[in-house]
Scaffold this motif. Structure first.
Motif, mmCIF file in Angstrom:
data_model
loop_
_atom_site.group_PDB
_atom_site.id
_atom_site.type_symbol
_atom_site.label_atom_id
_atom_site.label_comp_id
_atom_site.label_asym_id
_atom_site.label_seq_id
_atom_site.Cartn_x
_atom_site.Cartn_y
_atom_site.Cartn_z
ATOM 1 N N TYR A 99 0.832 -1.204 0.000
ATOM 2 C CA TYR A 99 0.000 0.000 0.000
ATOM 3 C C TYR A 99 0.862 1.248 0.000
ATOM 4 C CZ TYR A 99 -3.674 3.298 0.917
ATOM 5 O OH TYR A 99 -4.526 4.366 0.804
ATOM 6 N N ASN A 100 1.992 1.189 0.712
ATOM 7 C CA ASN A 100 2.902 2.329 0.711
ATOM 8 C C ASN A 100 3.425 2.613 -0.695
ATOM 9 O OD1 ASN A 100 2.601 2.542 3.456
ATOM 10 N ND2 ASN A 100 4.458 1.412 3.951
ATOM 11 N N ILE A 101 3.735 1.548 -1.444
ATOM 12 C CA ILE A 101 4.227 1.712 -2.816
ATOM 13 C C ILE A 101 3.159 2.355 -3.690
ATOM 14 C CG2 ILE A 101 4.870 0.456 -4.926
ATOM 15 C CD1 ILE A 101 6.295 -1.560 -3.108
ATOM 16 N N ILE A 102 1.926 1.847 -3.578
ATOM 17 C CA ILE A 102 0.839 2.377 -4.397
ATOM 18 C C ILE A 102 0.621 3.850 -4.093
ATOM 19 C CG2 ILE A 102 -1.651 2.229 -4.820
ATOM 20 C CD1 ILE A 102 -1.386 -0.789 -4.237
ATOM 21 N N ASP A 103 0.617 4.180 -2.818
ATOM 22 C CA ASP A 103 0.379 5.553 -2.400
ATOM 23 C C ASP A 103 1.510 6.461 -2.880
ATOM 24 O OD1 ASP A 103 -1.259 7.394 -0.919
ATOM 25 O OD2 ASP A 103 0.366 7.505 0.539
ATOM 26 N N LYS A 104 2.746 5.984 -2.708
ATOM 27 C CA LYS A 104 3.912 6.799 -3.068
ATOM 28 C C LYS A 104 3.979 7.057 -4.562
ATOM 29 C CE LYS A 104 8.065 5.004 -3.180
ATOM 30 N NZ LYS A 104 9.313 4.345 -2.739
ATOM 31 N N ASN A 105 3.591 6.056 -5.355
ATOM 32 C CA ASN A 105 3.705 6.197 -6.802
ATOM 33 C C ASN A 105 2.457 6.797 -7.450
ATOM 34 O OD1 ASN A 105 6.292 4.801 -8.035
ATOM 35 N ND2 ASN A 105 5.730 3.721 -6.169
ATOM 36 N N ASN A 106 1.504 7.211 -6.613
ATOM 37 C CA ASN A 106 0.320 7.888 -7.140
ATOM 38 C C ASN A 106 -0.417 7.052 -8.168
ATOM 39 O OD1 ASN A 106 -0.894 10.171 -6.387
ATOM 40 N ND2 ASN A 106 0.566 11.549 -7.374
ATOM 41 N N CYS A 107 -0.421 5.755 -7.974
ATOM 42 C CA CYS A 107 -1.083 4.884 -8.924
ATOM 43 C C CYS A 107 -2.556 4.756 -8.587
ATOM 44 C CB CYS A 107 -0.414 3.512 -8.915
ATOM 45 S SG CYS A 107 1.243 3.557 -9.598
ATOM 46 N N GLN A 108 -3.180 3.877 -9.280
ATOM 47 C CA GLN A 108 -4.603 3.632 -9.120
ATOM 48 C C GLN A 108 -4.962 3.511 -7.634
ATOM 49 O OE1 GLN A 108 -5.823 0.514 -11.656
ATOM 50 N NE2 GLN A 108 -7.545 -0.089 -10.400
ATOM 51 N N LYS A 109 -5.961 4.255 -7.191
ATOM 52 C CA LYS A 109 -6.308 4.335 -5.777
ATOM 53 C C LYS A 109 -7.056 3.087 -5.323
ATOM 54 C CE LYS A 109 -6.620 6.625 -1.874
ATOM 55 N NZ LYS A 109 -5.442 6.823 -1.054
ATOM 56 N N ILE A 110 -6.688 2.573 -4.171
ATOM 57 C CA ILE A 110 -7.443 1.487 -3.554
ATOM 58 C C ILE A 110 -8.289 2.085 -2.437
ATOM 59 C CG2 ILE A 110 -7.286 -0.633 -2.186
ATOM 60 C CD1 ILE A 110 -4.749 -1.296 -3.567
ATOM 61 N N TYR A 111 -9.571 1.927 -2.542
ATOM 62 C CA TYR A 111 -10.475 2.466 -1.530
ATOM 63 C C TYR A 111 -10.720 1.395 -0.475
ATOM 64 C CZ TYR A 111 -11.098 6.163 -4.898
ATOM 65 O OH TYR A 111 -10.866 7.201 -5.763
ATOM 66 N N LEU A 112 -9.980 1.502 0.619
ATOM 67 C CA LEU A 112 -10.016 0.457 1.636
ATOM 68 C C LEU A 112 -11.412 0.273 2.222
ATOM 69 C CD1 LEU A 112 -6.706 1.173 3.565
ATOM 70 C CD2 LEU A 112 -7.070 -0.182 1.532
ATOM 71 N N ASN A 113 -12.158 1.351 2.370
ATOM 72 C CA ASN A 113 -13.463 1.271 3.022
ATOM 73 C C ASN A 113 -14.494 0.527 2.180
ATOM 74 O OD1 ASN A 113 -12.501 2.704 5.194
ATOM 75 N ND2 ASN A 113 -13.095 4.685 4.355
ATOM 76 N N ASP A 114 -14.230 0.352 0.902
ATOM 77 C CA ASP A 114 -15.177 -0.344 0.032
ATOM 78 C C ASP A 114 -15.007 -1.857 0.097
ATOM 79 O OD1 ASP A 114 -16.157 2.057 -0.734
ATOM 80 O OD2 ASP A 114 -15.051 2.164 -2.614
ATOM 81 N N LEU A 115 -13.988 -2.311 0.790
ATOM 82 C CA LEU A 115 -13.726 -3.739 0.866
ATOM 83 C C LEU A 115 -14.118 -4.271 2.245
ATOM 84 C CD1 LEU A 115 -10.234 -3.724 -0.825
ATOM 85 C CD2 LEU A 115 -12.350 -4.514 -1.839
ATOM 86 N N LYS A 116 -14.550 -5.516 2.264
ATOM 87 C CA LYS A 116 -14.921 -6.142 3.527
ATOM 88 C C LYS A 116 -13.757 -6.112 4.517
ATOM 89 C CE LYS A 116 -16.357 -10.657 5.324
ATOM 90 N NZ LYS A 116 -16.566 -12.063 4.959
ATOM 91 N N GLU A 117 -12.580 -6.535 4.033
ATOM 92 C CA GLU A 117 -11.363 -6.494 4.839
ATOM 93 C C GLU A 117 -10.192 -6.233 3.902
ATOM 94 O OE1 GLU A 117 -11.051 -9.573 8.238
ATOM 95 O OE2 GLU A 117 -12.080 -10.585 6.602
ATOM 96 N N PHE A 118 -9.256 -5.469 4.398
ATOM 97 C CA PHE A 118 -8.006 -5.354 3.659
ATOM 98 C C PHE A 118 -6.915 -5.733 4.643
ATOM 99 C CE2 PHE A 118 -6.083 -3.698 -0.219
ATOM 100 C CZ PHE A 118 -4.767 -3.635 0.150
ATOM 101 N N LYS A 119 -6.507 -6.987 4.598
ATOM 102 C CA LYS A 119 -5.547 -7.489 5.569
ATOM 103 C C LYS A 119 -4.173 -6.895 5.290
ATOM 104 C CE LYS A 119 -8.268 -10.615 7.540
ATOM 105 N NZ LYS A 119 -8.653 -10.606 8.944
ATOM 106 N N ILE A 120 -3.624 -6.225 6.264
ATOM 107 C CA ILE A 120 -2.295 -5.653 6.109
ATOM 108 C C ILE A 120 -1.347 -6.365 7.062
ATOM 109 C CG2 ILE A 120 -0.901 -3.563 6.359
ATOM 110 C CD1 ILE A 120 -3.341 -1.953 5.589
ATOM 111 N N LEU A 121 -0.337 -6.981 6.501
ATOM 112 C CA LEU A 121 0.642 -7.691 7.308
ATOM 113 C C LEU A 121 1.622 -6.688 7.889
ATOM 114 C CD1 LEU A 121 1.969 -10.284 8.276
ATOM 115 C CD2 LEU A 121 3.187 -10.397 6.127
ATOM 116 N N LEU A 149 3.223 -18.652 3.837
ATOM 117 C CA LEU A 149 2.438 -19.486 4.747
ATOM 118 C C LEU A 149 1.425 -18.640 5.508
ATOM 119 C CD1 LEU A 149 1.761 -22.091 6.215
ATOM 120 C CD2 LEU A 149 3.716 -21.692 7.720
ATOM 121 N N TRP A 150 1.853 -17.461 5.929
ATOM 122 C CA TRP A 150 0.935 -16.564 6.654
ATOM 123 C C TRP A 150 -0.293 -16.275 5.795
ATOM 124 C CZ3 TRP A 150 -1.383 -11.828 6.124
ATOM 125 C CH2 TRP A 150 -1.898 -11.242 7.278
ATOM 126 N N PHE A 151 -0.074 -15.920 4.533
ATOM 127 C CA PHE A 151 -1.206 -15.674 3.628
ATOM 128 C C PHE A 151 -2.102 -16.912 3.548
ATOM 129 C CE2 PHE A 151 1.593 -12.431 1.414
ATOM 130 C CZ PHE A 151 0.802 -11.341 1.738
#
Length: 319
Positions: A99-121, A149-151
């Motif tokens: 997510y940090n990479i996506i945010d830093k590179n100003n790429c396509q936005k991921i709207y976390l609130n629209d998803l049931k869960e966004f698991k962040i390790l 394995l965690w995934f």
């Protein structure tokens, strides 16, 4: 790994970029009561529009295939574009760093609130579960495999699949993904022919750097014009290098800048012939590049390495 765990409860099929092409999967049962596990390449995802996974796992994003995608943004957007088709009933598992990479590179936005869960390790969660993961550290060499394995465990949790004790004891990793080609009391040799990009090479070296033994690295292959200077930091853990292939001169420039001794050859056979198998060293064959300059696939390259290295070991014993 997912198939190995999920088939305890479900009928599963695996395809896509690994094994069977997506459109060749068995649809005779119309996929009723089945789970399809599809490894999606960035090539495939770039040309999809309505692809809608119910569970999506993004294991990593590292600059790759830029000979095809041209820019990192295009590569990244190809990987995540199907998120547009997912909704509140779907789940995405990813790494915090992604997510940090996506945010830093100003790429396509991921709207976390629209998803049931966004698991962040994150580190706190990872180390809380590290006791469980360490039970399998001998089977799954390298921290990156513990992430895998965690995934897998999280997907099982989501799908209510009980993990029986010892279930992974009979799990066999696919060939040439950072596996031991030879080991005795004096030397360990790893065959990581599946290493076709920088990310896998980095993970292999990082997995060995704390063994406190010199790493003698064998690498090289098809030249895709990649910036080997970007590996300058991780190369500090290499004591000696054997380089071959189309891209050997790009690699040699970095080795010389880092003052790492090396031997070069045109072919893999040539550098193995020159390879010195010393006591108390680790020999890592992790090319960091595609095989297509000399082999038809990484599997053919891995088979060849296994055969030639074992012949060399036997020859040394007979000498």
């Amino acid at each position: 790994m997912l198939e190995h765990l999920l088939k305890q409860k479900y009928k599963t099929q695996v395809g896509g970029n690994i094994g069977i092409p997506v459109f060749d999967l068995d649809d005779s049962n119309n996929f009723d009561n089945e789970i399809l596990i599809i490894e999606c390449s960035s090539y495939m995802l770039a040309d999809t529009f309505k692809f809608h996974p119910n569970i999506m796992i993004i294991t990593n994003v590292y600059p790759n295939h830029l000979d095809h995608h041209i820019t990192f943004d295009h590569y990244l957007n190809s990987k995540i574009k199907c998120l547009n088709n997912m909704d509140i009933n779907d789940t995405v598992f990813s790494l915090k760093s992604l997510y940090n990479i996506i945010d830093k590179n100003n790429c396509q936005k991921i709207y976390l609130n629209d998803l049931k869960e966004f698991k962040i390790l994150n580190n706190e969660l990872y180390y809380r579960e590290k006791v469980i993961l360490n039970n399998y550290s001998n089977i799954l060499l390298g921290e990156h495999n513990l992430y895998n394995l965690w995934f897998s465990l999280k997907v099982c949790e989501l799908l209510k699949v009980e993990i029986r004790e010892g279930i992974l004891n009979n799990f066999c990793k696919p060939k040439y993904r950072f596996t031991e080609a030879f080991k005795d009391s004096k030397v360990t040799i790893y065959n990581d022919s599946k290493s076709t990009n920088f990310y896998s090479l980095i993970k292999a070296i990082e997995s060995l750097k704390n063994r406190y033994l010199p790493i003698h690295w064998i690498g090289g292959g098809q030249d895709r014009g990649e910036d080997w200077e970007s590996l300058s930091d991780v190369f500090q853990y290499i004591s000696f290098a054997y380089v071959y292939g189309e891209n050997k001169n790009r690699i040699i420039r970095v080795l010389e800048n880092k003052k790492i001794p090396y031997i070069k050859g045109d072919t893999l056979k040539e550098v193995i012939d020159k390879l010195e198998i010393k006591e108390n060293v680790i020999i890592l064959f992790s090319p960091g590049a595609p095989s297509l300059d000399q082999f038809n696939s990484y599997i053919e390259r891995g088979d060849y390495f296994d055969t030639v290295i074992k012949e060399k070991i036997q020859k040394n014993k007979d000498a």
